[in-house]
Enzyme design. Structure first.
Site, short mmCIF file in Angstrom:
data_model
loop_
_atom_site.label_atom_id
_atom_site.label_comp_id
_atom_site.label_asym_id
_atom_site.label_seq_id
_atom_site.Cartn_x
_atom_site.Cartn_y
_atom_site.Cartn_z
N ASP A 64 0.87 -1.24 0.04
CA ASP A 64 -0.05 -0.08 -0.14
C ASP A 64 0.98 1.41 0.02
OD1 ASP A 64 -2.22 1.67 0.65
OD2 ASP A 64 -1.50 1.77 2.53
N LYS B 256 -8.47 -4.88 -3.54
CA LYS B 256 -6.82 -5.17 -3.67
C LYS B 256 -6.37 -6.66 -3.55
CE LYS B 256 -5.18 -0.88 -1.57
NZ LYS B 256 -4.29 -0.21 -0.49
#
Length: 250
Positions: free
Chosen positions: A12, A177
């Site tokens: 991230d 994700k």
């Protein structure tokens, strides 16, 4: 080259790879380079749009796949699109009307750029003529944010997460994700069990739960820490270095 347990590091960006000044520290860059030298794939996995993630990918010298806009886009390599999933314009209209009704800050990513409360579309613009990727709300009013969340859940067909405790981020249902990194694994011919995913917010939760080693940053939201296999230092304390040094290159 040593055969390693983990072959892909999914990072991230905001609150994880980047410190609070939105920079990657020299120490983190050094260790990411070490991992890449050892044959580890490093993949950005972010809520940001590609144009906003790309400078950091270039700074790190990444030529591996990327997951952007929380999984709405998967890139085979920087600038080479593999898949894009759009939000239904009718849902965008409903989410926009909800934002106006609740009088909160909102934004939306399209394929071409970013719109928000200050630069929304001109009156009468046909929403169906635009390729929508994500919608978001931001308010520090917990009650208001909860009301918006409830209304979104009633709409259905939405994947709802956040990238900070004060916002809500909305993608099409099933787009997150984890799904994005699953596709990256297929592109690289590796298994989800060979992935280390690091994050700090609810938009990282699905991938942290789905991979071989799910890591929460020290500054992560509590549900993320609770779901992770491991909690490391914060984004201002080179937590990523800890992941690479102590769990990947061992």
């Amino acid at each position: 080259m040593t055969t390693r347990k983990y072959k892909l590091l999914a990072l991230d960006m905001d609150g994880t790879l980047l410190n609070d000044n939105h920079e990657i520290t020299l120490e983190t860059i050094k260790w990411i380079n070490k991992a890449m030298d050892e044959g580890i794939h490093v993949c950005l996995s972010t809520g940001r749009a590609a144009h906003s993630a790309m400078p950091y990918a270039e700074q790190l010298g990444l030529d591996t796949p990327m997951v952007t806009v929380n999984g709405s886009e998967v890139w085979k390599a920087p600038h080479e699109l593999h898949r894009r999933t759009l939000v239904d314009p009718d849902l965008i209209r409903q989410m926009y009307e909800l934002a106006i009704e609740k009088d909160v800050w909102f934004w939306a990513y399209t394929v071409k750029g970013l719109h928000n409360r200050d630069n929304w579309l001109e009156e009468g613009t046909d929403l169906t003529s635009i390729e929508w990727l994500k919608f978001g709300y931001n308010t520090e009013n917990d009650e208001l944010r909860y009301q918006i969340l409830m209304a979104l859940q009633d709409m259905g067909g939405l994947e709802i997460s956040n990238s900070s405790p004060h916002n809500l981020e909305i993608n099409p249902l099933g787009i997150n994700k984890a799904a994005g990194i699953q596709e990256v694994c297929q592109l690289l011919n590796i298994d989800m069990s060979e992935v280390v995913a690091v994050g700090d917010s609810l938009n990282d939760l699905a991938v942290i739960q789905a991979v071989g080693l799910g890591v929460a940053m020290g500054n992560a939201q509590e549900p993320v820490k609770e779901s992770a296999d491991l909690v490391v230092g914060s984004n201002n304390d080179d937590g990523i270095v800890e992941v690479i040094r102590d769990y990947i290159l061992v």
